[in-house]
Motif scaffolding. Structure first.
Motif, PDB file in Angstrom:
ATOM      1  N   ALA A  48      10.382   8.785 -10.191  1.00  0.00           N
ATOM      2  CA  ALA A  48       9.072   8.024 -10.442  1.00  0.00           C
ATOM      3  C   ALA A  48       9.166   6.706 -11.119  1.00  0.00           C
ATOM      4  CB  ALA A  48       8.264   8.963 -11.498  1.00  0.00           C
ATOM      5  N   GLY A  49       9.948   6.511 -12.086  1.00  0.00           N
ATOM      6  CA  GLY A  49      10.217   5.238 -12.789  1.00  0.00           C
ATOM      7  C   GLY A  49      10.811   4.263 -11.693  1.00  0.00           C
ATOM      8  N   LEU A  50      11.582   4.691 -10.783  1.00  0.00           N
ATOM      9  CA  LEU A  50      12.229   3.791  -9.801  1.00  0.00           C
ATOM     10  C   LEU A  50      11.179   3.438  -8.736  1.00  0.00           C
ATOM     11  CD1 LEU A  50      14.739   2.416  -8.767  1.00  0.00           C
ATOM     12  CD2 LEU A  50      15.230   4.668  -7.379  1.00  0.00           C
ATOM     13  N   ALA A  51      10.305   4.426  -8.208  1.00  0.00           N
ATOM     14  CA  ALA A  51       9.227   4.318  -7.570  1.00  0.00           C
ATOM     15  C   ALA A  51       8.253   3.265  -7.983  1.00  0.00           C
ATOM     16  CB  ALA A  51       8.644   5.569  -7.088  1.00  0.00           C
ATOM     17  N   ILE A  52       8.180   3.375  -9.435  1.00  0.00           N
ATOM     18  CA  ILE A  52       7.015   2.425  -9.852  1.00  0.00           C
ATOM     19  C   ILE A  52       7.568   0.918  -9.933  1.00  0.00           C
ATOM     20  CG2 ILE A  52       5.721   1.837 -12.012  1.00  0.00           C
ATOM     21  CD1 ILE A  52       5.445   4.900 -12.581  1.00  0.00           C
ATOM     22  N   GLY A  53       8.692   0.970 -10.133  1.00  0.00           N
ATOM     23  CA  GLY A  53       9.490  -0.469  -9.837  1.00  0.00           C
ATOM     24  C   GLY A  53       9.493  -0.910  -8.824  1.00  0.00           C
ATOM     25  N   GLU A  54       9.900  -0.195  -7.759  1.00  0.00           N
ATOM     26  CA  GLU A  54       9.778  -0.353  -6.399  1.00  0.00           C
ATOM     27  C   GLU A  54       8.708  -1.113  -5.983  1.00  0.00           C
ATOM     28  OE1 GLU A  54      11.486  -1.492  -2.849  1.00  0.00           O
ATOM     29  OE2 GLU A  54      12.430  -1.040  -4.663  1.00  0.00           O
ATOM     30  N   GLN A  55       7.482  -0.353  -6.440  1.00  0.00           N
ATOM     31  CA  GLN A  55       6.134  -0.899  -6.109  1.00  0.00           C
ATOM     32  C   GLN A  55       5.794  -2.307  -6.529  1.00  0.00           C
ATOM     33  OE1 GLN A  55       2.963   1.310  -8.086  1.00  0.00           O
ATOM     34  NE2 GLN A  55       1.316  -0.223  -7.834  1.00  0.00           N
ATOM     35  N   ALA A  56       6.099  -2.372  -7.870  1.00  0.00           N
ATOM     36  CA  ALA A  56       5.829  -3.721  -8.550  1.00  0.00           C
ATOM     37  C   ALA A  56       6.539  -4.734  -7.655  1.00  0.00           C
ATOM     38  CB  ALA A  56       6.332  -3.762  -9.809  1.00  0.00           C
ATOM     39  N   LYS A 102       4.917  14.687   1.450  1.00  0.00           N
ATOM     40  CA  LYS A 102       3.889  13.560   1.462  1.00  0.00           C
ATOM     41  C   LYS A 102       4.581  12.189   1.647  1.00  0.00           C
ATOM     42  CE  LYS A 102       0.702  16.209  -1.643  1.00  0.00           C
ATOM     43  NZ  LYS A 102       0.350  16.354  -3.066  1.00  0.00           N
ATOM     44  N   THR A 103       5.995  12.126   0.973  1.00  0.00           N
ATOM     45  CA  THR A 103       6.650  10.987   0.718  1.00  0.00           C
ATOM     46  C   THR A 103       7.274  10.523   2.469  1.00  0.00           C
ATOM     47  OG1 THR A 103       7.616  11.528  -1.220  1.00  0.00           O
ATOM     48  CG2 THR A 103       8.627   9.867   0.080  1.00  0.00           C
ATOM     49  N   SER A 104       7.656  11.724   3.007  1.00  0.00           N
ATOM     50  CA  SER A 104       8.019  11.581   4.453  1.00  0.00           C
ATOM     51  C   SER A 104       6.829  11.156   5.327  1.00  0.00           C
ATOM     52  CB  SER A 104       8.607  12.867   5.023  1.00  0.00           C
ATOM     53  OG  SER A 104       8.646  12.651   6.591  1.00  0.00           O
ATOM     54  N   THR A 105       5.663  11.578   5.236  1.00  0.00           N
ATOM     55  CA  THR A 105       4.234  11.146   5.898  1.00  0.00           C
ATOM     56  C   THR A 105       4.254   9.480   5.478  1.00  0.00           C
ATOM     57  OG1 THR A 105       3.461  13.681   5.970  1.00  0.00           O
ATOM     58  CG2 THR A 105       1.916  11.688   6.286  1.00  0.00           C
ATOM     59  N   ALA A 122       0.873  -1.080  -0.089  1.00  0.00           N
ATOM     60  CA  ALA A 122      -0.042  -0.098   0.106  1.00  0.00           C
ATOM     61  C   ALA A 122       0.836   1.234  -0.116  1.00  0.00           C
ATOM     62  CB  ALA A 122      -0.986   0.053   1.049  1.00  0.00           C
ATOM     63  N   VAL A 123       1.824   1.294   0.936  1.00  0.00           N
ATOM     64  CA  VAL A 123       2.640   2.349   0.789  1.00  0.00           C
ATOM     65  C   VAL A 123       3.653   2.625  -0.359  1.00  0.00           C
ATOM     66  CG1 VAL A 123       4.914   3.429   1.945  1.00  0.00           C
ATOM     67  CG2 VAL A 123       2.885   2.503   3.411  1.00  0.00           C
ATOM     68  N   ALA A 124       4.031   1.682  -0.892  1.00  0.00           N
ATOM     69  CA  ALA A 124       4.935   1.815  -2.124  1.00  0.00           C
ATOM     70  C   ALA A 124       3.924   2.218  -3.387  1.00  0.00           C
ATOM     71  CB  ALA A 124       5.269   0.172  -2.352  1.00  0.00           C
ATOM     72  N   GLU A 125       2.713   1.813  -3.253  1.00  0.00           N
ATOM     73  CA  GLU A 125       1.685   2.275  -4.328  1.00  0.00           C
ATOM     74  C   GLU A 125       1.714   3.791  -4.090  1.00  0.00           C
ATOM     75  OE1 GLU A 125      -2.441   1.139  -6.694  1.00  0.00           O
ATOM     76  OE2 GLU A 125      -1.716   0.122  -4.780  1.00  0.00           O
ATOM     77  N   GLU A 126       1.478   4.196  -2.811  1.00  0.00           N
ATOM     78  CA  GLU A 126       1.215   5.630  -2.515  1.00  0.00           C
ATOM     79  C   GLU A 126       2.185   6.445  -2.767  1.00  0.00           C
ATOM     80  OE1 GLU A 126      -1.666   6.896   0.464  1.00  0.00           O
ATOM     81  OE2 GLU A 126      -1.415   5.073   1.594  1.00  0.00           O
ATOM     82  N   ILE A 127       3.543   5.975  -2.625  1.00  0.00           N
ATOM     83  CA  ILE A 127       4.594   6.879  -2.837  1.00  0.00           C
ATOM     84  C   ILE A 127       4.853   6.685  -4.321  1.00  0.00           C
ATOM     85  CG2 ILE A 127       7.328   6.684  -2.870  1.00  0.00           C
ATOM     86  CD1 ILE A 127       6.992   5.560   0.083  1.00  0.00           C
ATOM     87  N   ALA A 128       4.774   5.895  -5.177  1.00  0.00           N
ATOM     88  CA  ALA A 128       4.677   6.123  -6.643  1.00  0.00           C
ATOM     89  C   ALA A 128       3.782   6.989  -6.986  1.00  0.00           C
ATOM     90  CB  ALA A 128       4.240   4.559  -7.310  1.00  0.00           C
ATOM     91  N   THR A 171       0.965  17.846   9.125  1.00  0.00           N
ATOM     92  CA  THR A 171       1.404  18.865   8.168  1.00  0.00           C
ATOM     93  C   THR A 171       0.894  18.498   6.915  1.00  0.00           C
ATOM     94  OG1 THR A 171       3.632  17.862   8.167  1.00  0.00           O
ATOM     95  CG2 THR A 171       3.448  19.434   9.832  1.00  0.00           C
ATOM     96  N   ALA A 172       0.367  17.127   6.902  1.00  0.00           N
ATOM     97  CA  ALA A 172       0.133  16.867   5.207  1.00  0.00           C
ATOM     98  C   ALA A 172      -0.858  17.675   4.533  1.00  0.00           C
ATOM     99  CB  ALA A 172      -0.308  15.331   5.128  1.00  0.00           C
ATOM    100  N   ALA A 173      -1.872  18.231   5.027  1.00  0.00           N
ATOM    101  CA  ALA A 173      -2.930  19.224   4.789  1.00  0.00           C
ATOM    102  C   ALA A 173      -1.976  20.375   4.001  1.00  0.00           C
ATOM    103  CB  ALA A 173      -3.888  19.509   5.567  1.00  0.00           C
ATOM    104  N   ASP A 174      -1.263  21.156   5.098  1.00  0.00           N
ATOM    105  CA  ASP A 174      -0.501  22.341   4.485  1.00  0.00           C
ATOM    106  C   ASP A 174       0.547  21.907   3.456  1.00  0.00           C
ATOM    107  OD1 ASP A 174      -1.825  23.720   6.496  1.00  0.00           O
ATOM    108  OD2 ASP A 174      -0.087  23.628   8.008  1.00  0.00           O
ATOM    109  N   ALA A 175       1.049  20.781   3.421  1.00  0.00           N
ATOM    110  CA  ALA A 175       2.056  20.348   2.115  1.00  0.00           C
ATOM    111  C   ALA A 175       1.139  20.569   1.123  1.00  0.00           C
ATOM    112  CB  ALA A 175       2.674  19.009   2.562  1.00  0.00           C
ATOM    113  N   GLY A 176       0.066  19.817   1.067  1.00  0.00           N
ATOM    114  CA  GLY A 176      -0.887  19.589  -0.051  1.00  0.00           C
ATOM    115  C   GLY A 176      -1.322  20.941  -0.701  1.00  0.00           C
ATOM    116  N   ARG A 177      -1.312  22.148  -0.027  1.00  0.00           N
ATOM    117  CA  ARG A 177      -1.604  23.313  -0.478  1.00  0.00           C
ATOM    118  C   ARG A 177      -0.324  24.209  -1.086  1.00  0.00           C
ATOM    119  NH1 ARG A 177      -5.278  23.051   4.363  1.00  0.00           N
ATOM    120  NH2 ARG A 177      -3.767  24.318   5.401  1.00  0.00           N
ATOM    121  N   LEU A 178       0.776  23.503  -0.793  1.00  0.00           N
ATOM    122  CA  LEU A 178       1.870  24.330  -1.429  1.00  0.00           C
ATOM    123  C   LEU A 178       1.845  24.692  -2.699  1.00  0.00           C
ATOM    124  CD1 LEU A 178       4.829  23.336   1.030  1.00  0.00           C
ATOM    125  CD2 LEU A 178       3.711  25.194   1.159  1.00  0.00           C
TER     126      LEU A 178
END
Length: 411
Positions: free
Chosen positions: A196-204, A385-388, A145-151, A349-356
Motif C-alpha cells: 500500500a505504501g508503494l502504491a501511494i508513492g506510485e500514485q504521487a 480489482k487491481t487487474s480490472t 486516475a488509475v494510480a489513485e484507484e489502485i492505491a 467479474t468486478a461485482a463478484d470480486a467485491g462480494r468475496l
C-alpha cells in the motif's frame, strides 16, 4: 494548393489566441490536490501560455519566411561621375541609374512556391503538436486516475486485514482459535502495508505528470476511469504529420524546378539619367540599359542535380510515411479492440470480486472457514480489482493511441 484538411489550419494564429483567452479563467489559483476532469485537463494543457507561445512563434516564423521571396528581386541603384581631360577641352559626365532584374525563367515563382509549401508544413506540424499534447494530457489524466484507484484498493485490503487481525486477536484471547492464526494475519498485513505504501508513492509520482502538463500543483483526476468508445476508422491521409510530409515533398519539387530554371540567363533592365558637361555646353537625357546574367563559370548543373536528388528523397520519404501511418493505425486499432474487450470481460467479474470479502467474513464468523481462507478471499478480491483497473488503463491508453494514430479531432 493546401488540402481541405490543412486549409482551416492557416488561421492558426486566431485559433491559438482563442485557446489562450479561453484558458485565462483556468489560471486562477486553485487549492492543492484540486480535482479536475479530463476536459479541464485538456483545456489547461492546450492553453498553457508557454506552449502557445512556441506554437505561435513557429507559425509566425514560417509565414514570414514564405513572404521573404517576392515577385521581383531588389533593384540596384548606382551613381557614377567621370571626367575626361584633353588638350583642348574637358568633359564631365554624371549618371544615375536603377537596374531591376526580371525573372523571365520563373525561378522566383518556384522559390516562392517552395517557401509557401514549407510554411504549410510547419503549420501542419504545430497543429499535429496540439493533437499530441491533447493525447499527452489524456494519458496523464488516465494514469493518475488509475494510480489513485489502485492505491485505494491497496488501502482497502490493509483495512480488511486490520479488521481481521482485531477479530482474530479477540478469538485468540477467548481461546477460540490458535495463536498461529494471529501470526498468519500479522504477516499478511505487514506485506499488504508495504504494498500500500508503494502504491501511494506510485500514485504521487504518476500524478506529477498531470500536474506538470496542466500547470496545476497537486492536480488529481476527478473520478473513476472508464474506457471510452473506440473512434471509427478514418483515412490515414488526415494525419497532420503526414500532411507536413506531403507539403515538404511539394517544397522539394519546387526547389528542383527553381534550380533548373536558375541555369537560364536572367534579364536586367536599367533606366536612369545622364548628363554631360563640356566647355561648350551641356546635354542630358534618359539612359536605358538592357543586360543579362550569363551562367558562364557556374552553369548550375550541380545545384540542379542536387535539388532533383533531394526531391526524389522527399518522394521516397513520403511514400514510406504513408505506409508507416497505415501500419500504425492498423496496429493501434487491433490493440485498442483487444484491450477494450479484455477490460469489459474483467469488469463483468468486478461485482463478484467485491462480494468475496463479505461472504468470507460471514463464513469465518460462523466457523465454516479458517483464517487462511479468509485471507485468500481478501486477496482474491484485491487482485481482481487491481487487474480490472490495470486492464481499464490499458484500454483507455490504447483508445488514446488509436485516436492519435487516426489523426483525431483537431483540438
Amino acid at each position: 494548393m493546401p488540402s481541405s484538411r490543412l486549409r482551416p489550419l492557416l488561421c492558426g494564429s486566431s485559433v491559438l489566441v482563442f485557446l489562450l483567452l479561453a484558458a485565462q479563467p483556468l489560471a486562477q489559483a486553485q487549492p492543492a490536490n484540486a480535482r479536475i476532469d479530463e476536459a479541464e485537463a485538456i483545456a489547461r494543457a492546450l492553453g498553457d501560455p508557454d506552449y502557445l507561445t512556441t506554437s505561435e512563434a513557429a507559425r509566425a516564423a514560417a509565414s514570414a519566411r514564405a513572404e521573404t521571396i517576392g515577385v521581383l528581386d531588389n533593384p540596384s541603384v548606382s551613381v557614377t561621375r567621370s571626367r575626361l581631360s584633353g588638350a583642348l577641352d574637358e568633359e564631365e559626365e554624371w549618371q544615375a541609374q536603377i537596374v531591376q532584374p526580371i525573372d523571365i525563367s520563373g525561378r522566383r515563382n518556384a522559390l516562392r512556391a517552395a517557401a509557401k509549401a514549407e510554411s504549410f508544413a510547419v503549420i501542419a506540424e504545430t497543429s499535429r503538436g496540439l493533437e499530441e499534447r491533447k493525447a499527452a494530457a489524456r494519458r496523464a489524466y488516465a494514469q493518475c486516475a488509475v494510480a489513485e484507484e489502485i492505491a485505494g484498493v491497496h488501502t482497502t485490503f490493509v483495512n480488511e486485514l486490520q479488521s481481521a487481525l482485531r477479530i482474530v486477536g479477540e478469538r485468540v484471547e477467548a481461546g477460540d482459535t490458535a495463536a498461529y492464526d494471529l501470526r498468519r494475519v500479522r504477516v499478511e498485513l505487514s506485506a499488504a502495508e508495504a504494498q500500500a505504501g508503494l502504491a501511494i508513492g506510485e500514485q504521487a509520482a504518476t500524478c506529477i505528470a498531470l500536474a506538470e502538463i496542466t500547470g496545476l500543483e497537486g492536480a488529481r483526476s476527478a473520478g473513476p476511469l472508464r474506457p471510452p468508445p473506440l473512434s471509427s476508422p478514418t483515412d490515414g491521409a488526415r494525419r497532420l504529420d503526414l500532411e507536413a510530409t506531403e507539403r515538404r515533398l511539394e517544397a522539394a519539387r519546387s526547389m528542383a524546378r527553381a534550380a533548373a530554371r536558375a541555369r537560364l540567363p536572367e534579364l536586367e533592365v536599367g533606366i536612369g539619367y545622364r548628363r554631360v558637361e563640356t566647355p561648350f555646353g551641356s546635354s542630358d537625357g534618359p539612359a536605358v540599359t538592357i543586360g543579362a546574367t550569363v551562367p558562364l563559370f557556374n552553369s548550375g548543373g550541380a545545384a540542379s542535380r542536387e535539388a532533383q536528388a533531394l526531391a526524389r528523397l522527399a518522394a521516397a520519404d513520403a511514400a514510406l510515411a504513408r505506409r508507416a501511418v497505415a501500419a500504425e493505425t492498423s496496429t493501434a486499432r487491433a490493440r485498442a479492440v483487444a484491450a477494450t474487450e479484455a477490460a469489459s470481460a474483467a469488469a463483468r467479474t468486478a461485482a463478484d470480486a467485491g462480494r468475496l470479502s463479505e461472504i468470507a467474513e460471514v463464513a469465518y464468523a460462523a466457523g465454516e472457514i479458517g483464517v487462511a481462507e479468509l485471507i485468500d478471499a481478501y486477496r482474491a478480491a484485491h487482485d481482481a480489482k487491481t487487474s480490472t483497473l490495470e486492464l481499464t488503463e490499458r484500454a483507455v491508453l490504447a483508445a488514446i493511441e488509436l485516436d492519435l494514430a487516426q489523426g483525431g479531432p483537431t483540438p
